[in-house]
Design a protein around this motif. Structure first.
Motif, PDB file in Angstrom:
ATOM      1  N   LEU A 360      43.992   4.624  27.075  1.00 17.94           N
ATOM      2  CA  LEU A 360      44.147   3.123  27.567  1.00 17.94           C
ATOM      3  C   LEU A 360      44.535   3.133  28.870  1.00 17.94           C
ATOM      4  O   LEU A 360      45.421   3.691  29.412  1.00 17.94           O
ATOM      5  N   PRO A 361      43.531   2.755  29.726  1.00 17.23           N
ATOM      6  CA  PRO A 361      44.122   2.438  31.484  1.00 17.23           C
ATOM      7  C   PRO A 361      45.141   1.718  31.435  1.00 17.23           C
ATOM      8  O   PRO A 361      45.316   0.767  30.532  1.00 17.23           O
ATOM      9  N   ALA A 362      45.809   1.671  32.401  1.00 15.23           N
ATOM     10  CA  ALA A 362      46.990   0.762  32.928  1.00 15.23           C
ATOM     11  C   ALA A 362      46.294  -0.982  32.972  1.00 15.23           C
ATOM     12  O   ALA A 362      45.234  -1.010  33.286  1.00 15.23           O
ATOM     13  N   GLY A 363      47.098  -1.739  32.128  1.00 15.83           N
ATOM     14  CA  GLY A 363      46.639  -3.276  32.052  1.00 15.83           C
ATOM     15  C   GLY A 363      45.860  -3.309  30.874  1.00 15.83           C
ATOM     16  O   GLY A 363      45.272  -4.545  30.690  1.00 15.83           O
ATOM     17  N   THR A 364      45.292  -2.463  29.929  1.00 15.01           N
ATOM     18  CA  THR A 364      44.461  -2.510  29.025  1.00 15.01           C
ATOM     19  C   THR A 364      45.361  -3.447  27.816  1.00 15.01           C
ATOM     20  O   THR A 364      46.618  -2.987  27.696  1.00 15.01           O
ATOM     21  N   THR A 365      44.650  -4.083  27.052  1.00 15.39           N
ATOM     22  CA  THR A 365      45.231  -4.891  25.920  1.00 15.39           C
ATOM     23  C   THR A 365      44.752  -4.123  24.635  1.00 15.39           C
ATOM     24  O   THR A 365      43.391  -4.591  24.551  1.00 15.39           O
ATOM     25  N   ARG A 523      49.709  -5.783  32.638  1.00 13.98           N
ATOM     26  CA  ARG A 523      50.592  -4.580  32.114  1.00 13.98           C
ATOM     27  C   ARG A 523      49.813  -4.396  30.876  1.00 13.98           C
ATOM     28  O   ARG A 523      49.000  -4.860  30.475  1.00 13.98           O
ATOM     29  N   THR A 524      50.153  -3.005  30.579  1.00 12.96           N
ATOM     30  CA  THR A 524      49.427  -2.468  29.275  1.00 12.96           C
ATOM     31  C   THR A 524      50.276  -2.986  28.041  1.00 12.96           C
ATOM     32  O   THR A 524      51.454  -3.133  27.884  1.00 12.96           O
TER      33      THR A 524
END
Length: 581
Positions: A360-365, A523-524
């Motif tokens: 999960l890249p940073a900022g993924t929901t 943000r994640t």
């Protein structure tokens, strides 16, 4: 020297030694009084014109010695009282900090009521011992030592004869100590059962009332209380036997002194004054002899109590900071990238999750959905290390989770649990919990984002409203939104929402998600839900089934795949249409 108490006594050794020295001075003064009385009696027997003058001098000496005893008693009580309070403070502080450091598994194995009993009732036994028991040990030993020494100086042969019953008493005391220890341990363990029963009934009072179980629970508690009473009765029996026996033994010694000492006075080998002094010393010994039983009782109670406390303190937290390899370098800023490398978890050997592989890249929901028991909450608990994977590893920004300091890791995470928990405090304090010096505007903004501000401001005292224990005065939706506001206030790098919108209506959910989209974009986010509508806009969605990833993709991809997710979507859409009709 102090056995299991040593760690807690060590910082206060000087105070304790000073208290013992004060006790010693007071007891020296106490043992000199019978000599003064004996000398006064001998002065009267001499029929001299100076007799009254000598008696007056002895009276002054006795008053001076009594003043010394009084001053010693005052300072001794001050020293032991303050010291015992500080020892209690240190143990309680350490015990509470140790409980907070324990993982969730600890509380699955230990009952809350029993832990509370150890932190309160057991700790009280320790404080009582250091306030009164320690003083009793010193006083008893010193009175006995000084009194017997002075008696031997007067007539050592008569002293040995009148003290013959004491060895028999010492054998009884050894047996009594073992009985008290065993029986009081059983009492304290059972008191933990009672405390746990009360705690569970108070925590579940709504269920008790809803199922009309008040009378049944009262009967159950009466049974527990009766057994507790019976266990105490057996200990009381031990005390009841000891006290009369101690007086009987002391009286036998006093009677022997009256008989043998009287014969010595008649024979002229013992003066009237020495005879009176010997009787005074024996009378002085009655109190410590009878006090020994109480001292043994208190020392055994404290020994049982501190061992119960130390049993918990000896349990090392299974999840803690680990020593980093020298080559490990942690990023200065956490971006929020999460990687799951063949992750699995099992409860007592029963798999709950298995073979999870995600990047999960940073900022993924990330949206997570699945049936009850599929492992969704377990997945969420792995990220802040509330539990540890039993298989594989999780990486945050390329660094394994167990190499991040726990404090830094958890400060970067906003976690809203499936079951909301609120403290018995103000609404503002509950939202600001976890953010030091949170300002009023920040708290209000977080409440607005969680769509709970309007509700709070409708209360008479607004954000200053004190809610009941666990937020009992709030609705389920209000509690969920308040805990959500608490997490949003932290502005964490990783936001975990574990079915945290289940108690709100779809209209409120849409309003909350509208505010959250902007926040989640930065943000994640791990978004766990049962409603498809909650997950629709997630970047990536996984369907958990029997602990594994059964399906994954975007909302559109999963609907098109005609699998589990698509089936859930059709059923929920049908339910919504039926509600409209």
């Amino acid at each position: 020297m102090f056995g299991p108490f040593s760690e807690y006594v060590r910082p206060y050794r000087r105070r304790i030694l000073l208290a013992v020295a004060v006790i010693a001075c007071a007891q020296v003064a106490a043992t000199l009084i019978p000599l003064q009385i004996g000398a006064a009696v001998d002065s009267l027997a001499e029929d001299s014109t100076e007799a009254l003058s000598l008696v007056r001098d002895r009276v002054i000496n006795v008053l001076a010695l009594a003043l010394c005893i009084a001053m010693g008693g005052y300072f001794m009580r001050r020293l032991t009282g303050v010291t015992s309070t500080w020892i209690e403070y240190d143990i309680r502080t350490k015990f509470f900090a140790h409980l907070l450091a324990q993982p969730l598994s600890f509380y699955q194995e230990h009952r809350t009521g029993d832990l509370m009993a150890r932190a309160t009732n057991d700790l009280t036994q320790v404080r009582i011992f250091f306030t009164y028991g320690l003083r009793g040990i010193a006083e008893t030993a010193l009175i006995f030592l000084f009194s017997v020494t002075m008696m031997c100086r007067i007539d050592w042969q008569l002293t040995l004869l009148v003290l013959i019953p004491l060895p028999l008493m010492s054998l009884f005391l050894v047996r009594m100590a073992a009985i008290v220890h065993t029986r009081f341990r059983a009492i304290q363990d059972f008191f933990g059962d009672i405390s746990n029963f009360i705690q569970e009934n108070l925590a579940g009072i709504r269920v008790v009332k809803a199922y009309v179980q008040g009378p049944a629970q009262s009967r159950h508690f009466a049974g527990l209380n009766q057994e507790y009473l019976e266990r105490n009765a057996s200990l009381i029996h031990t005390h009841a036997v000891y006290r009369p026996l101690s007086f009987l033994i002391a009286s036998i010694g006093l009677g022997m002194n009256l008989w043998l000492g009287g014969k010595g006075v008649v024979a002229g080998s013992l003066s009237i004054g020495d005879f009176v002094a010997l009787n005074a010393y024996l009378t002085l010994l009655i109190r410590p002899v009878s006090y020994v039983g109480w001292v043994i009782d208190r020392s055994q109670r404290a020994l049982v109590a501190i061992r119960r406390i130390n049993e918990v303190l000896a349990i090392e937290p299974q999840i803690s900071d680990r020593t980093l390899p020298a080559t490990t370098s942690l990023p200065e800023q956490i971006s929020g990238r999460l990687q799951f490398d063949n992750v699995g978890f099992a409860y007592d050997g029963i798999p709950a999750l298995h073979s999870l592989n995600l990047d999960l890249p940073a900022g993924t929901t990330l949206g997570i959905i699945g049936r009850v028991g599929a492992g969704k909450t377990t997945f969420a608990r792995l990220i802040p290390r509330l539990i540890e994977p039993t298989q594989g590893r999780i990486l945050l920004d390329g660094v394994p989770l167990d190499q991040w300091p726990l404090t830094r890791l958890r400060q970067a995470i906003g976690y809203v649990a499936q079951t909301p928990f609120l403290f018995s405090d103000t609404m503002g304090a509950n939202i600001g919990y976890g953010v030091e010096d949170a300002s009023e505007p920040q708290i209000h903004e977080a409440a607005e984002e969680a769509q709970v501000r309007t509700d709070i401001e409708s209360f008479e005292e607004g954000f200053a409203t004190v809610i009941g224990e666990r937020g009992v005065t709030l609705s389920g939706g209000q509690k969920q939104r308040t805990t959500l506001a608490r997490a949003l206030l932290r502005r964490p790098e990783i936001l975990i929402l574990d079915d945290s919108l289940s108690a709100v209506d779809t209209h409120t959910e849409e309003a909350i998600l509208g505010h959250l989209r902007r926040i989640m974009a930065e943000r994640t986010t791990i978004l766990i839900a049962h409603r498809i509508s909650t997950l629709r806009d997630a970047d990536h969605i996984i369907v958990l089934d029997e602990g594994g990833i059964a399906e994954e993709g975007t909302h559109g991809e999963l609907v098109a795949s005609q699998g589990i997710y698509a089936g859930l979507a059709r059923r929920q859409q049908l339910a919504e249409e039926l509600e409209v009709m």
